[in-house]
Design a protein around this motif. Sequence first.
Motif, PDB file in Angstrom:
ATOM      1  N   PRO A   1       0.823  -1.218   0.000  1.00 35.39           N
ATOM      2  CA  PRO A   1       0.000   0.000   0.000  1.00 35.39           C
ATOM      3  C   PRO A   1       0.854   1.264   0.000  1.00 35.39           C
ATOM      4  O   PRO A   1       2.036   1.234   0.345  1.00 35.39           O
ATOM      5  N   ASN A   2       0.214   2.371  -0.399  1.00 32.82           N
ATOM      6  CA  ASN A   2       0.937   3.635  -0.417  1.00 32.82           C
ATOM      7  C   ASN A   2       1.264   4.102   0.994  1.00 32.82           C
ATOM      8  O   ASN A   2       0.521   3.841   1.944  1.00 32.82           O
ATOM      9  N   LYS A   3       2.405   4.769   1.135  1.00 38.13           N
ATOM     10  CA  LYS A   3       2.831   5.340   2.407  1.00 38.13           C
ATOM     11  C   LYS A   3       3.198   6.800   2.172  1.00 38.13           C
ATOM     12  O   LYS A   3       4.175   7.105   1.493  1.00 38.13           O
ATOM     13  N   GLY A   4       2.370   7.695   2.744  1.00 39.24           N
ATOM     14  CA  GLY A   4       2.619   9.118   2.546  1.00 39.24           C
ATOM     15  C   GLY A   4       2.489   9.506   1.088  1.00 39.24           C
ATOM     16  O   GLY A   4       1.459   9.294   0.459  1.00 39.24           O
ATOM     17  N   THR A   5       3.562  10.075   0.550  1.00 40.95           N
ATOM     18  CA  THR A   5       3.548  10.485  -0.857  1.00 40.95           C
ATOM     19  C   THR A   5       3.989   9.369  -1.797  1.00 40.95           C
ATOM     20  O   THR A   5       3.957   9.529  -3.011  1.00 40.95           O
TER      21      THR A   5
END
Length: 250
Positions: free
Chosen positions: A84-88
Amino acid sequence: MANPQIKNGYTRIANELLEAICRLNISGNEMRILLYIIRRTYGFNKSYAEVPLSDISEALGMKKGNVSRGIKKLREANIVDHRPNKGTTPQTVSINKNYDEWAVESCTDLLLSNSITVINSDNPKGYQFGNPTVINSDNPKGCQNDNHTYKENIKDSIKERGERKTLPSSHVGQNRSAFVNDDNYNQLVSEYGADVIDKYISRVDDWAFKKGKNIGESSETIRRWLEEDNVQKLDPDIKNYEKFINQFLY
């Protein structure tokens, strides 16, 4: 008029992997997502790609919720690796090309199972194999059938094949659903330590058992999980110290 040309770009994929994908018994949405992931990875000669859900949704004309559910199912089946995405940082996706680890029964597996009968309605002799359960070849769903006995036989077949499969007596999980051979075990232990590797063998074994699948040699899966969990490798000085101590213990 459409006029696709290889010179304008193509996706390079091993025939063996493509054939394994063709045999997958997954939903249409999951197959579309899988093909798009292949396009974004192998299509750019990359093993993984940074692809936001919105990109997949727009490319496939599919709602983001459906994309998210499809990726989740593919990840649970160990067909794709999804971070999954983390931050930017956007999410990353990749294909697990070791199809022996896929926790999904293919149409071919189901039809060739010893406990299932296949009758070709176009064949006047009606050749049958195994248990006299009939699959109607006119069924548009192919591998699926609403017959209760049919479904129960599939479950029994998967269970029986899992029980018949024997695993080497090297480093096997408690459920005997996963193992690591001696060479790979020694290599992993030299990098991470025996306690860590034994724990991850148990984790992979439990995961495979819950999926109802024997995945066999699992060193690649364990190594991938270790990397995803950011498990630190042993310090080289510590490994040399352990070798020195072991000279006196064994």
